[in-house]
Design a protein around this motif. Structure first.
Motif, mmCIF file in Angstrom:
data_model
loop_
_atom_site.group_PDB
_atom_site.id
_atom_site.type_symbol
_atom_site.label_atom_id
_atom_site.label_comp_id
_atom_site.label_asym_id
_atom_site.label_seq_id
_atom_site.Cartn_x
_atom_site.Cartn_y
_atom_site.Cartn_z
ATOM 1 N N ARG A 1 11.367 -25.221 11.519
ATOM 2 C CA ARG A 1 12.086 -25.621 12.731
ATOM 3 C C ARG A 1 11.701 -24.727 13.911
ATOM 4 O O ARG A 1 11.521 -25.204 15.032
ATOM 5 C CB ARG A 1 13.601 -25.571 12.495
ATOM 6 C CG ARG A 1 14.392 -26.061 13.714
ATOM 7 C CD ARG A 1 15.812 -26.410 13.365
ATOM 8 N NE ARG A 1 16.561 -26.789 14.546
ATOM 9 C CZ ARG A 1 16.504 -27.971 15.151
ATOM 10 N NH1 ARG A 1 15.727 -28.906 14.683
ATOM 11 N NH2 ARG A 1 17.231 -28.238 16.225
ATOM 12 N N TYR A 2 11.562 -23.416 13.658
ATOM 13 C CA TYR A 2 11.120 -22.519 14.730
ATOM 14 C C TYR A 2 9.773 -22.968 15.283
ATOM 15 O O TYR A 2 9.534 -22.993 16.486
ATOM 16 C CB TYR A 2 11.015 -21.082 14.213
ATOM 17 C CG TYR A 2 12.282 -20.267 14.356
ATOM 18 C CD1 TYR A 2 12.926 -20.150 15.586
ATOM 19 C CD2 TYR A 2 12.827 -19.603 13.263
ATOM 20 C CE1 TYR A 2 14.085 -19.413 15.714
ATOM 21 C CE2 TYR A 2 13.985 -18.847 13.384
ATOM 22 C CZ TYR A 2 14.612 -18.753 14.615
ATOM 23 O OH TYR A 2 15.754 -18.017 14.745
ATOM 24 N N LEU A 3 8.859 -23.312 14.378
ATOM 25 C CA LEU A 3 7.526 -23.725 14.809
ATOM 26 C C LEU A 3 7.580 -25.025 15.595
ATOM 27 O O LEU A 3 6.854 -25.196 16.586
ATOM 28 C CB LEU A 3 6.606 -23.874 13.595
ATOM 29 C CG LEU A 3 6.231 -22.564 12.887
ATOM 30 C CD1 LEU A 3 5.451 -22.851 11.612
ATOM 31 C CD2 LEU A 3 5.423 -21.661 13.817
ATOM 32 N N SER A 4 8.438 -25.947 15.163
ATOM 33 C CA SER A 4 8.536 -27.217 15.886
ATOM 34 C C SER A 4 9.129 -27.010 17.272
ATOM 35 O O SER A 4 8.729 -27.655 18.241
ATOM 36 C CB SER A 4 9.370 -28.229 15.085
ATOM 37 O OG SER A 4 10.718 -27.806 14.969
ATOM 38 N N LEU A 5 10.091 -26.078 17.399
ATOM 39 C CA LEU A 5 10.662 -25.775 18.706
ATOM 40 C C LEU A 5 9.625 -25.121 19.612
ATOM 41 O O LEU A 5 9.518 -25.446 20.797
ATOM 42 C CB LEU A 5 11.873 -24.849 18.551
ATOM 43 C CG LEU A 5 13.128 -25.450 17.924
ATOM 44 C CD1 LEU A 5 14.149 -24.361 17.614
ATOM 45 C CD2 LEU A 5 13.742 -26.500 18.832
#
Length: 330
Positions: free
Chosen positions: A129-133
């Motif tokens: 999720r961090y990477l997608s954000l």
């Protein structure tokens, strides 16, 4: 999804079962939408292309080779549809893409903010999720818009989504050499235009509590009509823009003068939101005619350390997708 489960859903979908088709593609809806947003810089265009992608996939099931996940196949449809439409719709920009005092072309269209909630479930793997954000941060998406469409697609497929060079070549129907060449050029351009650091790095350095404190002080200063409090939170070279208005301001002194001349002649209320993986606020100005605070814009903040390096106030943003109310009573 297990291979046996996917084959069963695929067989049922090919037989005309729309519900099975939905279960087959639903796990990829959020990431496909974010992919289309990166390509266009527009939530509305991403909505349209995602819908077209799923319609084309439904109609083209007979052409899908049953030998693996449908994910690459869906990305091939979506990416090629993006490439077709980008040529017609032109590049989306921010006012700060033009030098101070420079007038943008009259046909300019502006980037749109992206609701974090569109990226999928909050209980997903935290690292993923961090990477997608990080991959929808406004500065990164803005830098992507300055790439030729095919370079844009190659960079996103390779660097954001992690497709190997050979698979990327297959999705775009070009050679591996062409993929590697396009990636090299794209990296250079984005490196020149993109942010020097990500907002994730800022969060790691400052911490959730520090970022939350900064956001609270910023909102409070606006609501208290405290221009000195607002300016004190800015970096010396901070920028302030308000798409679709073309003008923008740079530096504490110019921003201070602008705030006193226009926005701070009104009363404001702020409500926290999340956009492009970054701190944002729904801003509400007082409307005497209806005795309520009404939407003034969605303010997205770009942080550098413990200061605000940029504010992009999207004056025409729709508040609903960000979970914000349409008005606030005093």
């Amino acid at each position: 999804m297990q291979a046996s489960r996917m084959r069963a859903l695929l067989e049922a979908a090919r037989a005309g079962d729309a519900d099975s088709f939905g279960r087959l593609v639903d796990p990829f809806r959020a990431e496909l939408h974010a992919h289309c947003y990166r390509m266009f810089g527009s939530v509305h265009d991403a909505d349209d292309v995602l819908q077209e992608t799923l319609i084309r996939a439904w109609r083209g099931l007979a052409g899908f080779e049953d030998g693996g996940s449908v994910r690459p196949w869906l990305y091939k449809i979506a990416t090629n549809r993006c490439l077709t439409l980008i040529e017609r719709r032109g590049r989306r920009e921010l006012p700060t893409d033009f030098g101070p005092g420079a007038a943008p072309p009259t046909e300019s269209v502006w980037l749109e903010p992206y609701p974090d909630d569109r990226l999928g479930r909050p209980d997903a793997d935290p690292e993923a999720r961090y990477l997608s954000l990080e991959a929808v941060e406004l500065a990164f998406v803005a830098a992507l818009q300055h790439l030729p469409p095919r370079q844009r697609a190659v960079l996103v497929l390779r660097e954001v989504l992690g497709f190997p060079a050979a698979e990327t070549a297959g999705l775009l129907e070009i050679t591996v050499a062409a993929v590697n060449s396009a990636l090299q050029r794209a990296r250079r351009t984005v490196g020149e235009r993109g942010p020097g650091h990500s907002q994730r790095e800022v969060l790691s350095a400052v911490g959730e509590e520090g970022v939350g404190d900064l956001a609270a002080r910023y909102a409070s200063a606006w609501e208290l009509d405290d221009v000195d409090g607002i300016v004190a939170l800015l970096t010396e070279d901070a920028r302030y823009s308000m798409p679709p208005l073309p003008e923008w301001y740079e530096g504490r002194a110019d921003i201070r003068a602008f705030l006193l001349a226009k926005p701070l002649t009104m009363r404001w209320r702020f409500r926290t939101a999340r956009a492009n993986g970054q701190i944002a606020f729904g801003t509400y100005r007082w409307d005497e005619d209806i005795s309520a605070f009404v939407p003034g814009g969605l303010d997205l903040l770009v942080l550098r350390g413990t200061r605000i390096a940029e504010v992009v106030s999207f004056l025409t943003a729709e508040f609903g997708p960000f979970g914000l109310p349409e008005r606030i009573l005093d």
